[in-house]
Design an enzyme around this catalytic site. Structure first.
Site, PDB file in Angstrom:
ATOM      1  N   LYS A  52       1.705   8.663 -95.869  1.00  0.00           N
ATOM      2  CA  LYS A  52       0.752   8.953 -96.949  1.00  0.00           C
ATOM      3  C   LYS A  52       1.306   8.438 -98.290  1.00  0.00           C
ATOM      4  CE  LYS A  52      -1.163  12.720 -94.274  1.00  0.00           C
ATOM      5  NZ  LYS A  52      -1.147  14.144 -93.910  1.00  0.00           N
ATOM      6  N   GLN A  96       1.076  19.892 -95.747  1.00  0.00           N
ATOM      7  CA  GLN A  96       1.164  19.266 -94.429  1.00  0.00           C
ATOM      8  C   GLN A  96       1.274  20.331 -93.327  1.00  0.00           C
ATOM      9  OE1 GLN A  96       0.989  15.829 -93.704  1.00  0.00           O
ATOM     10  NE2 GLN A  96       0.848  16.597 -91.612  1.00  0.00           N
ATOM     11  N   ASP A 119      -7.578  17.533 -98.394  1.00  0.00           N
ATOM     12  CA  ASP A 119      -7.589  17.530 -96.930  1.00  0.00           C
ATOM     13  C   ASP A 119      -8.926  18.059 -96.403  1.00  0.00           C
ATOM     14  OD1 ASP A 119      -5.584  16.447 -95.405  1.00  0.00           O
ATOM     15  OD2 ASP A 119      -4.253  18.194 -95.512  1.00  0.00           O
TER      16      ASP A 119
END
Ligand code: NDP
Length: 299
Positions: A52, A96, A119
């Site tokens: 990322k 994450q 997200d």
């Protein structure tokens, strides 16, 4: 059979994002800033966060990573989330997953300001997605929609079968494909571990999306001749042929299934690359205030 070239599709969209970032900078604006919170030492999580960061650098975004030990207390993690919620210099951030077992994922996700939840996991964004309101879409299903669109694979009127009902892939995928939108307007069947006679259902699919978490699960006899097959799975399996000692494979038994398909996405080189693009797109939308009417000055 045609291979869906995730690499080329992702590169094309990243080029477009990079152009938009250059235009922002030319106007004297800061580039979009994506932050990531990484808890513990899970190697897959470290590698996802690294990819990322790399993708951010490629398109000209600023990125930052907050690393916390695996034994971090829930309150300490929530303090980092609060800090990022309030940091006017950060457009969007992710925590994450997976998190260590002692930290309840839902509590952490619900603490994220939905306006920075790039997200797309916060219940507010999920709810808005279900209602067809502007929302950050979960990155993997969002990436698959972009993949289908760029490969000119029509979904309208098609029977899409989604294998797997997780909150981050299968369930949002089924909702997005059944929305009154393009891509969308499909008839969707969502399958899971309690589905009876799974193969009889997957064989009806015009578009089969496998997000089941079992390497090579989908075999040729589960796929209709001419179907489109999208493989979401990512697994590291031991391999004597690579220097790393492993190779990546998906939820689909590629060699037996590919000859039956009209289109198939490979692993690697497929959905994974588009997932990162989904995250970049959401961060760009956050920086522009396109989903929520919130200018950077108001943060
Ligand atoms: P989860 O483990 O959260 O969900 C798996 C789903 O598959 C569950 O709904 C489960 O059913 C169902 N399932 C499991 N076994 C069977 C079976 N034998 N028959 C029918 N259904 C079954 O996985 P995720 O959705 O998080 O991930 C799926 C895969 O995608 C994984 O390989 C993961 O690594 C990969 N992934 C890839 C991403 C990418 O960017 N390419 C991003 C995210 C995930 P039930 O609900 O009944 O338990």
């Amino acid at each position: 059979m045609k291979l869906i070239d995730g690499k080329a599709i992702a590169a094309g969209i990243k080029d477009q994002i990079a152009r938009e970032v250059r235009a922002m900078i030319d106007r004297g604006e800061e580039p979009p800033h994506l932050a990531a919170v990484l808890v513990g030492e899970d190697p897959a999580s470290h590698s996802y966060v690294k990819s990322k960061e790399k993708a951010c650098a490629e398109v000209g975004f600023t990125s930052s990573v907050y690393r916390l030990p695996a034994n971090v207390r829930q309150e300490e993690l929530l303090e980092v989330v609060d800090f990022l919620n309030q940091d006017g210099g950060v457009d969007g951030f992710i925590v994450q997953l997976p998190l260590p077992d002692h930290i309840p994922v839902g509590t952490v996700i619900e603490r994220i300001d939905p306006r920075k939840d790039v997200d797309g996991f916060h219940p507010v964004n999920i709810g808005r997605m279900v209602q067809g309101e502007p929302a950050y879409l979960p990155a993997t299903p969002f990436g698959i929609l972009m993949m289908l669109e760029k490969a000119n694979i029509a979904t309208e009127g098609k029977h899409c079968v989604v294998l797997g009902r997780s909150n981050i892939v299968g369930t949002p995928m089924s909702i997005l494909l059944s929305r009154k939108a393009n891509p969308g307007n499909a008839t969707v069947t969502l399958c899971h571990s309690k589905t009876n006679d799974l193969a009889s259902i997957t064989r009806q699919a015009d578009i089969l999306i496998a997000a089941i978490g079992q390497p090579g699960f989908v075999k040729a006899d589960m796929v209709k001749q001419g179907a489109v097959v999208i493989d979401v799975g990512i697994h590291r399996v031991p391999s004597a042929e690579t220097s790393s000692g492993y190779r990546l494979t998906g939820d689909v038994d590629f060699d037996s299934v590919a000859p039956r398909t009209s289109w198939i996405s490979p692993v690697p080189g497929g959905v994974g690359l588009l997932t990162v693009v989904g995250l970049l797109q959401n961060t760009l939308l956050a920086a522009r205030g396109s989903v929520y009417p919130l200018s950077r000055e108001q943060r």
